[in-house]
Design a protein around this motif. Sequence first.
Motif, short mmCIF file in Angstrom:
data_model
loop_
_atom_site.label_atom_id
_atom_site.label_comp_id
_atom_site.label_asym_id
_atom_site.label_seq_id
_atom_site.Cartn_x
_atom_site.Cartn_y
_atom_site.Cartn_z
N SER A 1 9.49 -27.90 2.35
CA SER A 1 9.23 -28.33 3.73
C SER A 1 8.40 -29.60 3.80
O SER A 1 7.67 -29.97 2.87
CB SER A 1 8.53 -27.21 4.51
OG SER A 1 7.26 -26.98 3.97
N VAL A 2 8.54 -30.27 4.97
CA VAL A 2 7.81 -31.52 5.21
C VAL A 2 6.45 -31.26 5.86
O VAL A 2 5.62 -32.18 5.95
CB VAL A 2 8.63 -32.47 6.10
CG1 VAL A 2 9.93 -32.83 5.41
CG2 VAL A 2 8.92 -31.83 7.46
N ALA A 3 6.21 -30.03 6.31
CA ALA A 3 4.93 -29.72 6.95
C ALA A 3 3.80 -29.76 5.92
O ALA A 3 3.98 -29.38 4.76
CB ALA A 3 4.99 -28.34 7.60
N GLU A 4 2.63 -30.23 6.38
CA GLU A 4 1.50 -30.31 5.46
C GLU A 4 0.99 -28.91 5.11
O GLU A 4 0.91 -28.02 5.97
CB GLU A 4 0.38 -31.14 6.09
CG GLU A 4 0.72 -32.61 6.21
CD GLU A 4 -0.42 -33.43 6.77
OE1 GLU A 4 -1.43 -32.84 7.21
OE2 GLU A 4 -0.33 -34.69 6.75
N LEU A 5 0.66 -28.74 3.86
CA LEU A 5 0.11 -27.47 3.40
C LEU A 5 -1.27 -27.26 4.01
O LEU A 5 -2.03 -28.22 4.22
CB LEU A 5 0.03 -27.46 1.88
CG LEU A 5 1.38 -27.61 1.15
CD1 LEU A 5 1.14 -27.87 -0.34
CD2 LEU A 5 2.24 -26.37 1.35
N LYS A 6 -1.61 -26.02 4.26
CA LYS A 6 -2.87 -25.70 4.91
C LYS A 6 -4.06 -26.26 4.14
O LYS A 6 -4.19 -26.08 2.93
CB LYS A 6 -3.00 -24.18 5.05
CG LYS A 6 -4.20 -23.75 5.88
CD LYS A 6 -4.23 -22.24 6.07
CE LYS A 6 -5.43 -21.82 6.91
NZ LYS A 6 -5.48 -20.34 7.11
N GLY A 7 -4.91 -27.00 4.86
CA GLY A 7 -6.12 -27.55 4.25
C GLY A 7 -5.88 -28.81 3.44
O GLY A 7 -6.79 -29.25 2.73
N THR A 8 -4.66 -29.37 3.51
CA THR A 8 -4.36 -30.60 2.75
C THR A 8 -3.63 -31.59 3.66
O THR A 8 -3.29 -31.29 4.80
CB THR A 8 -3.45 -30.30 1.54
OG1 THR A 8 -2.12 -30.06 2.01
CG2 THR A 8 -3.93 -29.10 0.76
N HIS A 9 -3.42 -32.76 3.12
CA HIS A 9 -2.58 -33.75 3.80
C HIS A 9 -1.29 -33.97 3.02
O HIS A 9 -0.67 -35.02 3.11
CB HIS A 9 -3.34 -35.07 3.94
CG HIS A 9 -4.55 -34.98 4.82
ND1 HIS A 9 -4.48 -34.76 6.18
CD2 HIS A 9 -5.88 -35.05 4.52
CE1 HIS A 9 -5.69 -34.72 6.69
NE2 HIS A 9 -6.57 -34.88 5.70
N THR A 10 -0.92 -32.95 2.25
CA THR A 10 0.26 -33.03 1.39
C THR A 10 1.29 -32.01 1.83
O THR A 10 0.95 -30.85 2.12
CB THR A 10 -0.13 -32.76 -0.08
OG1 THR A 10 -1.13 -33.70 -0.48
CG2 THR A 10 1.07 -32.88 -0.99
N SER A 11 2.52 -32.42 1.90
CA SER A 11 3.60 -31.49 2.24
C SER A 11 4.04 -30.71 1.01
O SER A 11 3.68 -31.06 -0.13
CB SER A 11 4.79 -32.26 2.81
OG SER A 11 5.40 -33.04 1.79
N GLN A 12 4.85 -29.69 1.23
CA GLN A 12 5.33 -28.88 0.12
C GLN A 12 6.22 -29.71 -0.83
O GLN A 12 6.08 -29.62 -2.05
CB GLN A 12 6.13 -27.68 0.63
CG GLN A 12 6.59 -26.72 -0.47
CD GLN A 12 7.43 -25.57 0.06
OE1 GLN A 12 7.85 -25.57 1.22
NE2 GLN A 12 7.70 -24.58 -0.77
N PHE A 13 7.11 -30.54 -0.27
CA PHE A 13 7.99 -31.31 -1.15
C PHE A 13 7.20 -32.37 -1.92
O PHE A 13 7.50 -32.67 -3.08
CB PHE A 13 9.17 -31.92 -0.37
CG PHE A 13 8.89 -33.21 0.33
CD1 PHE A 13 8.95 -34.43 -0.33
CD2 PHE A 13 8.58 -33.22 1.69
CE1 PHE A 13 8.72 -35.62 0.34
CE2 PHE A 13 8.35 -34.41 2.36
CZ PHE A 13 8.42 -35.62 1.68
#
Length: 551
Positions: free
Chosen positions: A291-303
């Motif tokens: 996914s393109v959504a940011e991971l919780k507590g980060t500014h990074t997406s899953q991909f």
Amino acid sequence: MSSFRWHAPFVVLFAVLSLAVNPGTASADPTVEPPPSASVDAASSPSATAPAGTPIAPSADPTLTPTPSPVPLSFGPANARATMIAFSWTPLPAAVGYRLRLATSAGGPALHEVTGTRAAALVSGLAANTRYWAQVEALDAFGTPIGAPSSELAVTTPYPLNAPLPQVTTNSSVSVTVSWLKPAKGTTVQLEWKAPGKKAKLTRPSGTKLVKNGLKAKTVYTVRARLLKGKTPVSDWSAPTTATTPDGDPLRVASYNVQCANCRAWSPRRQGVADTIINAKLDVVGIQEASVAELKGTHTSQFEDLARLVAPAGYRMTNLVRFNCRNSKTDRKCRSTDRGASGAVRIIYNTATVRLISSGSRQLADVPGFGADRFITWAIFEHTINGKRFLFTSTHLEPRNDSGGSRHFYTIRNAQARKVAQTIAAHRGNLPVIAVGDYNSTKWDVPTNGPYDIMRAAGFIDPLGNSYHSTTSTSGATVEKRINTQFASYNDLQPQARRTDGVNGSNPDYIFTSKMRVLEWETVLKVNAAGRFIGTPPSDHNLIRATVLLP
């Protein structure tokens, strides 16, 4: 030099002093030592020379005329080195001496002539790699020939050095490596390279190996080598060595739905997903649900996180853009711009084996309000081993299922599958195609396995032959080796791996190909003898992979 054959009643000694050399003829080489089995006693040896017209053996009675022996003279094995030849022959009882003549042609004039009392002679000062013809005759005490001379014996002097021994290693369908030991000082290696039906080509490479590229697949090449000093050969050619280039070069491709971070916690399984990709030794893999959504507590997406995890192993993602917006970091107030972003559908490739030529994406929404987050992403790669190019695509079709007899989502999936086929047609040209993804449709779907049928109708092949409602049959299958294909690609995180009693599992994930060889197919999973998962899989889908040969 191998030992000579000695004949009774004489012991053949290679003592140069025992040879009488006529004026203008070659002499025995005084620097050459006799074989270990022979001994030289200068004091007891007869004189090597005798005045013209005097008996060869003073002890012989000149008033007696020897009776010619009825036994013809015959040579024993000759031992040749680069510049000398050792001869021996069966002695005649009536002979007091012998004369050996050496010519460079059959029946030709003598180039070297040696006389002596023993049934052996060593002739030196010869040329390497030259054919000589020898003939010996028996002499009486006055040097008069007795009977007929021997038949001519042809002997070829060898080269001074042994031929190098080339070793050939096949690198790919278009490349081999030829290697050899370091040659003697002052010499270089010359290679002869020959393809079927072609004129042999000569080359003088430096060092101790040569990589030969630009070859043809499934072809037998012949290689041999020799040593040169300047332009002069100093060794014979080696025995021919053959190398057969394979039919093609294996390319490992795969499809992997990694399960979205919002569907199940990503942190505990992120490394497991990355290791599954790396350990499969893939060249290209299509990813879904990254996914393109940011991971919780980060500014990074899953991909993006997955791309970072596989990067140390040499893998890259074809596109790291989140959104097709002027500000690609967010889709809020999006001003649409085609940046090749493809949502949760991505392609990862091995930089050591393939080179990215171009890439792009297309949105698959076909019904208003549905499928806005559905994409096909495509990339053209070049196989670095052989330069062959191919089109690779990854997609993820509508996942929701119909109920109550509705065909709503079935219709959407079919429309999306048609766009997948259209996108491939728009970019493939004459390239071979590998189309992977989660098509969210199996052979047990009702009313049909629509996306599967659409891809097949567009000319693509299912290597497994996993046709509608099939169990033991594999109509149209092209795969040559199966590994765990009875297991389903969707594991649903069940402790017991989902499988069928037939040849193929029930798969929503596919690897479609254009016409090409498929050497192997594997549903990648870790199960024990009872078919239960060892540990918890990192995703609710199993990675599926195929090894293909590009045409």
